[in-house]
Structures are given as C-alpha cells and as structure tokens.
Design a protein around this motif. Structure first.
Motif, short mmCIF file in Angstrom:
data_model
loop_
_atom_site.label_atom_id
_atom_site.label_comp_id
_atom_site.label_asym_id
_atom_site.label_seq_id
_atom_site.Cartn_x
_atom_site.Cartn_y
_atom_site.Cartn_z
N THR A 1 42.24 -49.09 -49.00
CA THR A 1 43.27 -49.95 -49.58
C THR A 1 42.92 -50.13 -51.05
O THR A 1 41.75 -50.35 -51.39
CB THR A 1 43.32 -51.32 -48.89
N ILE A 2 43.92 -50.06 -51.92
CA ILE A 2 43.71 -50.25 -53.35
C ILE A 2 44.39 -51.54 -53.77
O ILE A 2 45.59 -51.74 -53.52
CB ILE A 2 44.24 -49.05 -54.15
N LEU A 3 43.62 -52.42 -54.41
CA LEU A 3 44.15 -53.66 -54.95
C LEU A 3 44.22 -53.55 -56.47
O LEU A 3 43.25 -53.14 -57.11
CB LEU A 3 43.24 -54.84 -54.57
N ARG A 4 45.36 -53.93 -57.02
CA ARG A 4 45.55 -53.87 -58.47
C ARG A 4 45.93 -55.24 -59.02
O ARG A 4 47.11 -55.55 -59.21
CB ARG A 4 46.64 -52.85 -58.83
N LEU B 1 48.37 -52.29 -53.46
CA LEU B 1 48.98 -53.59 -53.66
C LEU B 1 48.79 -54.06 -55.09
O LEU B 1 47.66 -54.31 -55.54
CB LEU B 1 48.36 -54.61 -52.70
N GLU B 2 49.88 -54.16 -55.83
CA GLU B 2 49.87 -54.80 -57.14
C GLU B 2 49.85 -56.31 -56.88
O GLU B 2 50.72 -56.85 -56.20
CB GLU B 2 51.12 -54.41 -57.93
N LEU B 3 48.86 -57.01 -57.42
CA LEU B 3 48.61 -58.41 -57.05
C LEU B 3 48.88 -59.38 -58.20
O LEU B 3 48.34 -59.23 -59.30
CB LEU B 3 47.16 -58.59 -56.60
N ALA B 4 49.71 -60.38 -57.92
CA ALA B 4 49.94 -61.50 -58.83
C ALA B 4 50.36 -62.70 -58.00
O ALA B 4 50.87 -62.55 -56.88
CB ALA B 4 51.01 -61.17 -59.87
N HIS C 1 54.08 -55.55 -62.56
CA HIS C 1 55.29 -55.61 -61.74
C HIS C 1 54.98 -55.92 -60.28
O HIS C 1 55.60 -55.38 -59.37
CB HIS C 1 56.06 -54.29 -61.85
N ALA C 2 54.02 -56.80 -60.04
CA ALA C 2 53.73 -57.22 -58.66
C ALA C 2 54.95 -57.92 -58.08
O ALA C 2 55.63 -58.69 -58.76
CB ALA C 2 52.52 -58.15 -58.64
N ASP C 3 55.21 -57.66 -56.80
CA ASP C 3 56.31 -58.31 -56.07
C ASP C 3 55.75 -59.59 -55.44
O ASP C 3 55.25 -59.57 -54.30
CB ASP C 3 56.85 -57.36 -55.00
N ILE C 4 55.82 -60.69 -56.17
CA ILE C 4 55.17 -61.93 -55.73
C ILE C 4 55.75 -62.46 -54.42
O ILE C 4 54.99 -62.85 -53.52
CB ILE C 4 55.22 -62.98 -56.85
#
Length: 298
Positions: A146-149, A209-212, A264-267
């Motif tokens: 899993t990749i966390l960004r 996962l783009e994280l914000a 551009h994380a999808d919060i």
C-alpha cells in the motif's frame, strides 16, 4: 496468525510519521520492531519504553537490513531522503528504498506500507522523483503493498528556525498563494491509515492513497490557529526569490502552485475509511494548540 505475520517493522521511527505509526500500532496491540541507528538515543529509548523492540540497522548497510528484517511479516517504509544545497540526491534515495525492498523480499516479508509524498500533475519538476521511482520498484516487486501519499502536516506549524512554516512574531510564512485552498493532514492520521492497512492487507493491497484531512486558504488557516492559541496570526506569502534560495525543487513548488497545480486527496472518501480524520480545528483542540502555546510562550 503466526509470529512472523504479527511482527511489524517500522523504519523512520524517530521521525514524525514513523514515530506516530509506532505509537498507533502499539496502542492497538500490535508487535512492533523499530529500525534505529543509535539504540541509546533519547528517541529510541522512548520507543523502547513504549513497548517497541529496537533493532540496530542502516539503509546504507545491506547486511544490517537482513538482520533487522528477520522474522518480520510486514514493514512500514520511510527511506531516508538526502537533501543538500544542490537539492535532492535522487539516486541515493532510490538506492536506499530499493535496497530495503530487496532485503524485505529476501527475508520473506509479505506486505509493505510505503509512505511517500502527495502528487502534483508535474511530479518530475520537484522533489518527488526519487519517491516515485521507489514506488515503481515496490509495485513491481511481487510483494503486497500500500502506498500512502500525505500532504503537508498540521504539525508543520510547530517548526522553528526555518524560513517557511512555523509561526514567528505572529506571522506564518509559506510558499503557497493566499487565494487557493491548501490541503493538510495530522501526522497521527497518516498512522491510522497505516494501521488500517496492516490490519487488512488484502483490502488495501495495491492501493495508492493520497492523504489529507482538511483544505483551507492559508490566511484562513492562520486565523484559525491564532484563535486557538489566543494570539493573532497572519499569513504571509514568501516571494519567489526566497523559494529559489532554498533550491530548484522548492522554487518549482512555488511556481507550480501559481500555475494551479495542487494536491488532490479526496477528503470525503478518506473520511469514509477513517471517520475520525482530523480537521485543523480538531488537531488544534486535541494537541496542536497546547504544543504551539508551549513553543511560543516558552
């Protein structure tokens, strides 16, 4: 679950993301081993006191990685980057990440959570190149992953003695335009996403996962911080010349932001996975305001 499956190695454990991940995993009862270079350091001893097993190793010493990974089922990977006056040492960063992944394969590790950095459209123009290359190595490794960004951290308000971020005499300075929303996240929430992945690797395998946790105009965020600490805080944009003085990658971020390129994380989607995902106000109320007050009034 076997003893191997249950043991998680955390790298970067004395840093922000690694440390938060260690604490989170221990809180939920997972067995944690941490990679440290100096087991006698205060940070390492604090981790040991919390219940983590210390293992001495170095990304630049392949033999030490073999020993550190023995018996490990999963790993949290934060390969140390190399940044100097001429910018990122991409080659060294990729070597370190690749070396760890290869050692993990040889040791029988099955699952890696790799934390990198949030993406922009033109990732090749700033300091993400090395991380993206390591991501590619991991995706092609045959391991589960899993990749966390994560984006910028709320904890960056705590930075001191640096040209950007932090608060100095009531001013928060940064590279970002004042009129555009900027995403941010609490470090502890990155740790939650890592824990969720370790708890259910089948669900999270292959996910990036783009994280914000929040998105605010920088002046608005400064006002929120000021209200929480009881001191006025205003936002100030740093000029391009100051960004250029810190290197080409920093200058690239300054320009890309003004070209309309953003994280551009999808919060809302992330909050479906992690309902407790913190907003700026939540982070301030939980720990941030108290820590800021201590720093600014100490």
């Amino acid at each position: 679950m076997t003893a191997r499956d249950d043991l998680i190695l955390v790298t970067g454990a004395t840093g922000k993301q690694g440390g938060a991940t260690v604490r989170r995993l221990l809180e939920v009862g997972r067995r944690v081993r941490v990679l440290v270079r100096d087991p006698e350091s205060a940070a390492a001893q604090e981790l040991a006191a919390a219940g983590a097993e210390l293992a001495v190793g170095d990304f630049d010493d392949p033999g030490s990685l073999t020993d550190v990974l023995a018996g490990v089922g999963s790993a949290f990977l934060v390969p140390p980057a190399a940044y100097g006056p001429t910018g990122w040492d991409v080659e060294l960063e990729v070597e370190r990440g690749t070396r760890f992944i290869e050692a993990a394969q040889a040791a029988g590790v099955e699952f890696i959570v790799f934390t990198t950095v949030a993406s922009l459209t033109d990732d090749g123009k700033w300091g993400a190149q090395g991380k993206r290359q390591v991501e590619a190595v991991l995706r092609e490794s045959g391991l589960h992953w899993t990749i966390l960004r994560p984006v910028r951290f709320f904890e960056n308000y705590l930075i001191q003695n640096f040209p950007f971020d932090g608060i100095d005499n009531g001013v928060h300075r940064h590279l970002f335009p004042a009129d555009q929303p900027i995403q941010a996240i609490a470090v502890d929430d990155v740790a939650v996403f890592a824990q969720l992945a370790f708890d259910d690797p089948a669900r999270f395998h292959g996910q990036i996962l783009e994280l914000a946790g929040d998105a605010r105009l920088m002046p608005e965020a400064a006002a929120v911080v000021g209200a929480a600490i009881g001191q006025p805080v205003r936002y100030e944009e740093a000029p391009e010349s100051e960004a250029e003085a810190l290197g080409p990658e920093v200058a690239a971020v300054w320009r890309l932001a003004r070209e309309g390129q953003h994280w551009h994380a999808d919060i809302p989607a992330l909050r479906e996975i992690h309902p407790g995902l913190r907003t700026l106000e939540a982070w301030l109320a939980e720990t941030g305001a108290a820590r800021l007050k201590s720093l600014l009034n100490g």
